[in-house]
Design an enzyme around this catalytic site. Sequence first.
Site, short mmCIF file in Angstrom:
data_model
loop_
_atom_site.label_atom_id
_atom_site.label_comp_id
_atom_site.label_asym_id
_atom_site.label_seq_id
_atom_site.Cartn_x
_atom_site.Cartn_y
_atom_site.Cartn_z
N CYS A 1 1.16 -25.02 46.90
CA CYS A 1 1.83 -24.89 45.59
C CYS A 1 3.60 -24.67 45.81
CB CYS A 1 1.82 -23.98 43.82
SG CYS A 1 0.84 -22.31 44.74
N ARG B 1 -1.15 -13.07 50.40
CA ARG B 1 0.18 -14.65 50.68
C ARG B 1 0.20 -15.39 49.99
NH1 ARG B 1 -5.06 -15.02 53.15
NH2 ARG B 1 -5.88 -16.93 52.90
N CYS C 1 0.77 -19.33 48.69
CA CYS C 1 -0.56 -20.71 48.53
C CYS C 1 0.71 -21.36 49.87
CB CYS C 1 -0.95 -21.53 47.38
SG CYS C 1 -1.36 -22.84 47.27
N CYS D 1 -0.67 -17.61 43.77
CA CYS D 1 0.31 -19.09 43.29
C CYS D 1 0.72 -19.03 41.69
CB CYS D 1 -1.18 -20.44 43.07
SG CYS D 1 -2.86 -20.49 44.08
N THR E 1 -9.62 -14.61 47.87
CA THR E 1 -9.59 -15.99 49.01
C THR E 1 -7.69 -14.93 49.81
OG1 THR E 1 -7.51 -16.88 47.46
CG2 THR E 1 -9.65 -17.87 48.27
N CYS F 1 -0.49 -24.22 39.90
CA CYS F 1 -0.83 -25.43 41.11
C CYS F 1 -2.63 -26.23 40.55
CB CYS F 1 -1.36 -23.81 42.01
SG CYS F 1 -2.15 -24.29 43.63
#
Length: 360
Positions: free
Chosen positions: A80, A75, A77, A46, A42, A50
Amino acid sequence: MKNKVQFATVDQAGKAFDDNQAWQQLCERDGSARFFYAVATTGVFCRPDCKSRRPLRSNVRFFETTAAAQAAGFRPCKRCRPSAPRRDPLDQIRARIEANLDRAVSLAELGRIAGMSPFTVQRVFKQKMGVSPLQYQRSLRAGRLRGALKQNGRVTDAIYEAGFGSSSRAYEGAQLGMTPARFAKGGEGEQIGWASGPSPFGRIVVGATERGLCWLSLAGTAAEAEEDLRAEFPAAELRHDPSLSRLVDAALASVRDGSDLSEGRGLPGALDLRGTVFQLRVWQALRQIPRGETRSYSEVAREMGEPNATRAVARACAMNRVALVVPCHRVVGASGSLTGYRWGVERKKAILDAERGIAD
């Protein structure tokens, strides 16, 4: 991609996370864990707690900081928000307990506000505070009750103002070692058995009510010992109880051969560690210091997460009423000097020497 967890190097020394421990904390949604995880499929990283769907272990990478995760191309999340400042979950738990002393606060409720499982709340809170959430709440109620009683207020009013639902609840949970009414009157009507015996450190003196141990001190003579106990409980009825000599023997054995002098092992019933919540935390921290070792007052404060509370730690040590059970003799000055000790610096040195002899 190989079918294993990948770890980011988090410093120039090549430090890496323990894969099994980190993965276990992720699976438990442990909000106290101090790392971040990223999912290769993805491109998102996190916090461990999370609420997003748990990823496949083979797709996970762990990072010590958000900067390291972003430097690796991940990058944050949006759920959270790992890059946003976060309030310590322990502070959230404490605030909820402190604001609700008049009712039971479940671990499930505390878990919801801190983003943890009930099991994790219990484990993390006890690890950091030295007591369970329930014990913490009871300690706060007990402190409030003691304050109200000492102001000569009505016992019934004090009980309900402190958050206890009944006098029986106050008797069970206030850590007074006696009924609230008797505590308010300096132990009036309370019977305290006591015994003393010789030791390499002077006379060891123990005192106990029918509910358990309330006093363990060191003195020069039996007369001095009784005088100290009378000063602590001025209105109580003191009686010499030879059967309590076994506690004197247990105290000696704890120093001599390292036996466990704790609740349920050589002690009658529960300990009566009467003090503020902070003092109870200090006394718990002292019991974690290994035999034969010492800590400075500032080191104890830092280990408790209270680096500015050095003086308060020293005061708590001075208020300790159960020598050896709560080993305040293991706390020294910043330079390693023995500093003060409620029962005399020479005794403090003798006890430490005996413990170090065992450790060697």
